[in-house]
Design a protein around this motif. Structure first.
Motif, PDB file in Angstrom:
ATOM      1  N   GLY A 125      22.715 -14.639 -37.701  1.00 36.98           N
ATOM      2  CA  GLY A 125      24.028 -14.434 -37.080  1.00 36.98           C
ATOM      3  C   GLY A 125      24.154 -15.259 -35.804  1.00 36.98           C
ATOM      4  N   HIS A 127      25.950 -15.818 -32.032  1.00 40.20           N
ATOM      5  CA  HIS A 127      26.592 -15.090 -30.936  1.00 40.20           C
ATOM      6  C   HIS A 127      27.171 -16.078 -29.940  1.00 40.20           C
ATOM      7  CE1 HIS A 127      25.083 -11.381 -32.604  1.00 40.20           C
ATOM      8  NE2 HIS A 127      23.961 -12.037 -32.848  1.00 40.20           N
ATOM      9  N   SER A 146      29.301 -23.654 -41.021  1.00 40.08           N
ATOM     10  CA  SER A 146      29.677 -22.390 -41.654  1.00 40.08           C
ATOM     11  C   SER A 146      30.364 -22.643 -42.989  1.00 40.08           C
ATOM     12  CB  SER A 146      30.609 -21.610 -40.714  1.00 40.08           C
ATOM     13  OG  SER A 146      30.956 -20.371 -41.279  1.00 40.08           O
ATOM     14  N   ASN A 153      24.640 -18.644 -44.914  1.00 38.69           N
ATOM     15  CA  ASN A 153      25.665 -17.640 -44.591  1.00 38.69           C
ATOM     16  C   ASN A 153      26.799 -18.226 -43.757  1.00 38.69           C
ATOM     17  OD1 ASN A 153      23.650 -17.943 -42.529  1.00 38.69           O
ATOM     18  ND2 ASN A 153      24.518 -16.173 -41.490  1.00 38.69           N
ATOM     19  N   MET A 155      29.272 -18.110 -40.581  1.00 42.97           N
ATOM     20  CA  MET A 155      29.201 -17.612 -39.209  1.00 42.97           C
ATOM     21  C   MET A 155      30.411 -16.703 -38.967  1.00 42.97           C
ATOM     22  SD  MET A 155      26.432 -18.973 -37.973  1.00 42.97           S
ATOM     23  CE  MET A 155      25.728 -18.816 -39.624  1.00 42.97           C
ATOM     24  N   ASP A 156      30.196 -15.686 -38.149  1.00 38.62           N
ATOM     25  CA  ASP A 156      31.242 -14.683 -37.890  1.00 38.62           C
ATOM     26  C   ASP A 156      32.517 -15.339 -37.332  1.00 38.62           C
ATOM     27  OD1 ASP A 156      31.484 -11.483 -37.386  1.00 38.62           O
ATOM     28  OD2 ASP A 156      32.623 -12.628 -35.908  1.00 38.62           O
ATOM     29  N   ARG A 157      33.640 -14.983 -37.930  1.00 40.40           N
ATOM     30  CA  ARG A 157      34.919 -15.588 -37.562  1.00 40.40           C
ATOM     31  C   ARG A 157      35.290 -15.348 -36.102  1.00 40.40           C
ATOM     32  NH1 ARG A 157      37.979 -18.208 -40.840  1.00 40.40           N
ATOM     33  NH2 ARG A 157      40.067 -18.587 -40.052  1.00 40.40           N
ATOM     34  N   ASP A 158      35.066 -14.124 -35.644  1.00 35.06           N
ATOM     35  CA  ASP A 158      35.423 -13.794 -34.259  1.00 35.06           C
ATOM     36  C   ASP A 158      34.556 -14.558 -33.263  1.00 35.06           C
ATOM     37  OD1 ASP A 158      37.327 -12.083 -35.212  1.00 35.06           O
ATOM     38  OD2 ASP A 158      36.049 -10.307 -35.101  1.00 35.06           O
ATOM     39  N   GLU A 159      33.301 -14.795 -33.638  1.00 33.78           N
ATOM     40  CA  GLU A 159      32.410 -15.530 -32.725  1.00 33.78           C
ATOM     41  C   GLU A 159      32.850 -16.996 -32.625  1.00 33.78           C
ATOM     42  OE1 GLU A 159      29.928 -14.057 -30.892  1.00 33.78           O
ATOM     43  OE2 GLU A 159      30.685 -12.185 -31.729  1.00 33.78           O
TER      44      GLU A 159
END
Ligand SMILES: *Cc1c(COP(=O)(O)O)cnc(C)c1O
Length: 342
Positions: A125, A127, A146, A153, A155-159
């Motif tokens: 993940g 950050h 991403s 995987n 990467m988190d959209r919000d990050e």
């Protein structure tokens, strides 16, 4: 955000090479301007330096204005252009995640730009705060991949959104594997983020790795600088025509993606049942990062069996891991059978 302020002063001031076909556009009875041989058409003529016809087709498929597209010799070219446009050698730096795609670091080294690696967490993940903390006044670019290579995987959209909001520099999101992911592309967000550059490629889902054609999507302001720096005729006529023809078969690409996603699920199931396989990492791409009992020995054993995987054993957070590309069912069965004999 003042994008131009982040561009290297010599590039901001650069007067680009003006080629004959840039100065004259349109139909003519005689092209006597470029010292070409008048015979051997159409290959005698210099190709369109801006690849307008091809970009119009890509624009329709990607739902992005053609003015927001740059084409390169694979993704390698736009990766290098990012450094050449934004990073002063020996002065500026960039921040990237680790593990990730090796070309960002190599291109940094070639351009004498410091590359600051920020480790992902143990589940791969990202950050945003950790990347922002690694930046200083000389950080011009952040690299985000991403779905990420080699972990697979998204990467988190919000990050990613937080980076785009808070970082005072360019954020590159490399979407080489986006066709395999069940998530929207960042292309849809170009309008909202002047510091966003999205990379995509014809090398993976489109099955055209040998052709060397990559895409960068960004604001017109950013691409103006890229266009000034790139070689004028960076995409030859054969490639422009061939890729254009391939784009007429969108359905074929979509069918390949569907086939590969089903095969990925089958491969995951078979691999997870093998005693030598310790862990499969979740993937949104056409490959699976796999932790095996003894990665180096397993890699060598597979090579002896004629099966080549990517040994990621010495890569940060990938200890004991092989990266396995989803192949045809026949190819994947060879792998499964070979591993089953261990
Ligand atoms: C394969 C890959 C590419 C594609 O590179 P090309 O130069 O377009 O072939 C780009 N980024 C990542 C992360 C990749 O894994």
């Amino acid at each position: 955000m003042n994008i131009s302020a982040w561009v290297r002063p010599n590039i901001r001031a650069l007067k680009p090479y003006s080629c004959a076909r840039d100065e004259f556009e349109g139909e003519a009875k005689a092209f006597l301007d470029a010292n070409e041989n008048p015979y051997n058409g159409p290959y005698n003529r210099y190709p369109d330096p801006r690849q307008r016809a091809l970009k119009e087709k890509i624009a329709r498929i990607k739902q992005v204005p053609a003015a927001n597209i740059l084409l390169g010799n694979g993704s390698d070219e736009p990766i290098d252009l990012v450094y050449r446009v934004f990073c002063e050698p020996g002065v500026d730096n960039v921040v990237g995640i680790a593990p990730s795609y090796g070309m960002y670091q190599v291109a940094a080294d070639v351009n004498h730009v410091e590359y600051r690696s920020v480790p992902l967490d143990k589940d791969f993940g990202m950050h945003a705060d950790a990347l922002l903390a690694a930046a200083d006044a000389h950080t011009k670019v952040m690299w985000v991949c991403s779905p990420n290579n080699p972990s697979g995987n998204l990467m988190d959209r919000d990050e990613i959104g937080k980076l785009l909001q808070e970082f005072q520099g360019m954020v590159v999101v490399d979407e080489a594997y986006i066709d395999f992911a069940a998530a929207p592309s960042w292309l849809n967000e170009l309008d909202r983020h002047p510091n966003l550059i999205v990379l995509q490629t014809f090398s993976k889902a489109w099955g055209l790795a040998s052709v060397r054609c990559g895409m960068a999507f960004a604001s017109e302001e950013v691409l103006e600088y890229f266009n000034k720096v790139k070689y004028p005729y960076n995409i030859n006529l054969l490639t422009q025509n061939f890729v254009s023809e391939q784009l007429d078969h969108l359905d074929r690409k979509d069918a390949w993606v569907k086939t590969l996603l089903a095969e990925r699920a089958r491969l995951e199931e078979k691999l997870s049942a093998l005693p030598c396989v310790e862990k499969l990492f979740p993937t949104d791409a056409n490959f699976i990062l796999t932790r095996v009992h003894d990665a180096n020995a397993t890699y060598r054993y597979l090579v002896q069996q004629g099966i080549v995987t990517r040994n990621r054993n010495s890569v940060l957070l990938c200890e004991g891991c092989l990266r396995i590309t989803v192949g045809t069912p026949e190819e994947d069965d060879l792998l499964i059978e070979a591993l089953g004999r261990l």
